[in-house]
Structures are given as C-alpha cells and as structure tokens.
Write a protein that holds these residues in place. Structure first.
Motif, PDB file in Angstrom:
ATOM      1  N   GLY A   1       1.257   8.629   4.281  1.00  0.00           N
ATOM      2  CA  GLY A   1       1.882   9.940   4.494  1.00  0.00           C
ATOM      3  C   GLY A   1       3.089  10.185   3.612  1.00  0.00           C
ATOM      4  O   GLY A   1       3.708  11.253   3.668  1.00  0.00           O
ATOM      5  N   TYR A   2       3.430   9.220   2.750  1.00  0.00           N
ATOM      6  CA  TYR A   2       4.564   9.375   1.843  1.00  0.00           C
ATOM      7  C   TYR A   2       4.076   9.763   0.450  1.00  0.00           C
ATOM      8  O   TYR A   2       3.051   9.259  -0.017  1.00  0.00           O
ATOM      9  N   SER A   3       4.820  10.635  -0.206  1.00  0.00           N
ATOM     10  CA  SER A   3       4.485  11.020  -1.577  1.00  0.00           C
ATOM     11  C   SER A   3       5.028   9.979  -2.550  1.00  0.00           C
ATOM     12  O   SER A   3       5.833   9.117  -2.169  1.00  0.00           O
ATOM     13  N   ALA A   4       4.617  10.080  -3.806  1.00  0.00           N
ATOM     14  CA  ALA A   4       5.031   9.102  -4.819  1.00  0.00           C
ATOM     15  C   ALA A   4       6.546   9.042  -4.973  1.00  0.00           C
ATOM     16  O   ALA A   4       7.128   7.963  -5.149  1.00  0.00           O
ATOM     17  N   SER A   5       7.203  10.196  -4.879  1.00  0.00           N
ATOM     18  CA  SER A   5       8.663  10.224  -5.055  1.00  0.00           C
ATOM     19  C   SER A   5       9.410   9.531  -3.912  1.00  0.00           C
ATOM     20  O   SER A   5      10.526   9.050  -4.088  1.00  0.00           O
ATOM     21  N   ASP A   6       8.777   9.462  -2.746  1.00  0.00           N
ATOM     22  CA  ASP A   6       9.433   8.823  -1.590  1.00  0.00           C
ATOM     23  C   ASP A   6       9.627   7.320  -1.801  1.00  0.00           C
ATOM     24  O   ASP A   6      10.487   6.709  -1.157  1.00  0.00           O
TER      25      ASP A   6
ATOM     26  N   ASN B   1       0.840  -1.189   0.000  1.00  0.00           N
ATOM     27  CA  ASN B   1       0.000   0.000   0.000  1.00  0.00           C
ATOM     28  C   ASN B   1       0.884   1.251   0.000  1.00  0.00           C
ATOM     29  O   ASN B   1       1.524   1.565   0.991  1.00  0.00           O
ATOM     30  N   GLN B   2       0.907   1.948  -1.141  1.00  0.00           N
ATOM     31  CA  GLN B   2       1.734   3.147  -1.269  1.00  0.00           C
ATOM     32  C   GLN B   2       0.878   4.408  -1.327  1.00  0.00           C
ATOM     33  O   GLN B   2       1.323   5.465  -1.797  1.00  0.00           O
ATOM     34  N   SER B   3      -0.333   4.319  -0.835  1.00  0.00           N
ATOM     35  CA  SER B   3      -1.233   5.471  -0.843  1.00  0.00           C
ATOM     36  C   SER B   3      -0.706   6.584   0.058  1.00  0.00           C
ATOM     37  O   SER B   3      -0.374   6.354   1.222  1.00  0.00           O
ATOM     38  N   ALA B   4      -0.648   7.791  -0.489  1.00  0.00           N
ATOM     39  CA  ALA B   4      -0.182   8.935   0.293  1.00  0.00           C
ATOM     40  C   ALA B   4      -1.127   9.219   1.454  1.00  0.00           C
ATOM     41  O   ALA B   4      -0.690   9.622   2.542  1.00  0.00           O
ATOM     42  N   GLN B   5      -2.402   8.976   1.224  1.00  0.00           N
ATOM     43  CA  GLN B   5      -3.394   9.215   2.267  1.00  0.00           C
ATOM     44  C   GLN B   5      -3.210   8.268   3.449  1.00  0.00           C
ATOM     45  O   GLN B   5      -3.363   8.657   4.608  1.00  0.00           O
TER      46      GLN B   5
ATOM     47  N   SER C   1       5.188   1.214   4.734  1.00  0.00           N
ATOM     48  CA  SER C   1       3.726   1.036   4.777  1.00  0.00           C
ATOM     49  C   SER C   1       3.273   0.364   6.065  1.00  0.00           C
ATOM     50  O   SER C   1       2.078   0.134   6.257  1.00  0.00           O
ATOM     51  N   GLU C   2       4.245   0.056   6.926  1.00  0.00           N
ATOM     52  CA  GLU C   2       3.974  -0.672   8.179  1.00  0.00           C
ATOM     53  C   GLU C   2       3.289  -2.015   7.895  1.00  0.00           C
ATOM     54  O   GLU C   2       2.386  -2.434   8.607  1.00  0.00           O
ATOM     55  N   GLY C   3       3.736  -2.659   6.815  1.00  0.00           N
ATOM     56  CA  GLY C   3       3.252  -3.989   6.461  1.00  0.00           C
ATOM     57  C   GLY C   3       1.925  -4.012   5.729  1.00  0.00           C
ATOM     58  O   GLY C   3       1.428  -5.092   5.378  1.00  0.00           O
TER      59      GLY C   3
END
Length: 235
Positions: free
Chosen positions: A133-138, A126-130, A151-153
């Motif tokens: 809290g990480y942006s796509a570039s992170d 799960n790479q959702s910024a919402q 993503s904390e798993g």
C-alpha cells in the motif's frame, strides 16, 4: 516418449540429491541431514531439510498463476555455528535447481534487520505497492528496520540469475563453519547441475542465409565494321 516430471517429482528428486551430497561431504560433521517431505494436498508440497526437531528449514511449494513459487514456512536452529543459515540456503539451492521462480517469507525473527543482512541476505524487502500500500516515494530515505516495519516483515526473492550468488553464499557459510570442504561440495553441485539442473536458456544460432551473388552478364558490344568507300578519281 516419457512424460515430463511434475513439479513435485522434480523437487523431491533434487531434494534427495542435495541431501546425499551434503552427507557425503559431511557438511554437518557426524550429524546427518534428512529431507522431510509432506504433501498436504495435490497443489502444495512441503520440503524441509533437518538435522533434528530443533534444527530445520521448511518451505511450501505450489503453483501460482502458472509459475512455481515457494513460501518460507520456518527456520529453527539451536546448534549455533550458522547451522540455520546453511539449512535455509540449501532450500534456496533446491529452488534454483527445480525452476522455482519466486520465493517469499515473513521475517519474524527476534532481530529482523540482523536476519535481513545475515541468513536472508539474498532476499529483498517487499516494497510492492500492491502488497504494502506504499508508493515508491514512501520508501525513500528509510532505514532497513523502517522498511521491514512498513512491509510487516515481508521479504522476497526473484529467482533469476542467482546461480552464482547462491553458490557463493553456500561457500561462505561452509568455509566460516569450518565443517566439510566447500570446494568439493560446490564441485559436486556443479556436476549435478550440468545434467539435472534448472532451466538453462538455449541460445539458438541464427541461420545466416548465404547471399547468392548473381553474375552480371556482360553483353559484348558489336563493333560495326566501317565500310570505306572507294573514292572515284577523275582522270
């Protein structure tokens, strides 16, 4: 007219059918798989496939923002031979058959990266910024292990057009285990799918209007007769 079944009724029906097909095809050999159904309240239903208390896979199902979702509750297995993988992916099969549109879980296994490429292969981190809290570039240039830490798993699966993927995954697991015949099981699933399966998009045929071709009226030209005057001849 008969009313449409509720999401709980649909899940129960499909779970029981999957259980029967698994046992009929002896996918766990002499061990019988059971379906465990718990309804803690009117909004949630928990459905698990299990061999015994130490070998099971459970999922919570509920309506969220008008869509049916699933949340992994736990997978446990001590039998080896990819038993946990088979039980878990049978849950995914149930989701596809029952119109579940989104599934998520927390990957807290001993080796999250290994689980992400094995039992949870069909899911994505799960790479959702919402949510994270990480942006796509992170996320760029990060290893799978690093992404799981970020993503904390948390992993997710959008259950759209994965029909062939889940059947391919189940076939691979069954063939690798060497217990039961994947071809017969997939054939039974396809037969059930065609009559009781999940959402099938109907493509409406476009009605093509026939163009009426108007016949052009051709006016007949009136040909005027020329009057020939008689010349007077002088004598």
């Amino acid at each position: 007219m008969a009313s449409e079944p509720t999401f709980k009724e649909t899940l129960k029906t499909n779970a029981k059918k999957i259980t029967n097909l698994v046992n009929n095809n002896k996918l766990f050999g002499d061990d019988l798989m059971e379906v465990n159904i718990i309804e803690p309240n009117s909004n949630i239903i928990t459905i698990g496939f299990k061999i015994n208390e130490n070998n099971f896979s459970e999922v919570d199902y509920f309506i969220n923002n008008s869509r049916l979702e699933g949340r992994g509750k736990g997978v446990k297995s001590d039998m080896g031979n990819r038993t946990g993988s088979l039980l878990f992916n049978l849950n995914l099969l149930l989701m596809v058959l029952s119109n579940v549109v989104y599934f998520s879980l927390a990957n807290f296994t001993d080796d999250p990266a290994r689980a992400a490429t094995g039992i949870y292969e069909l899911l994505d981190v799960n790479q959702s910024a919402q949510d994270t809290g990480y942006s796509a570039s992170d996320w760029s240039y990060k290893s799978l292990q690093e992404k799981l830490l970020m993503s904390e798993g948390e992993m997710k699966l959008n259950i759209i057009n994965i029909h062939s993927d889940i059947k391919k995954k189940l076939k691979d697991i069954i063939d690798t285990r060497g217990v039961g015949k994947s071809q017969n099981f997939i054939s039974d699933i396809n037969q059930y799918w065609s009559t009781h399966g999940g959402s099938k998009r109907k493509t409406k045929k476009r009605k093509t209007k026939k163009r009426k071709t108007k016949k052009r009226k051709t006016k007949k030209r009136k040909t005027k007769k020329r009057k020939t005057k008689k010349r007077k001849t002088r004598r």
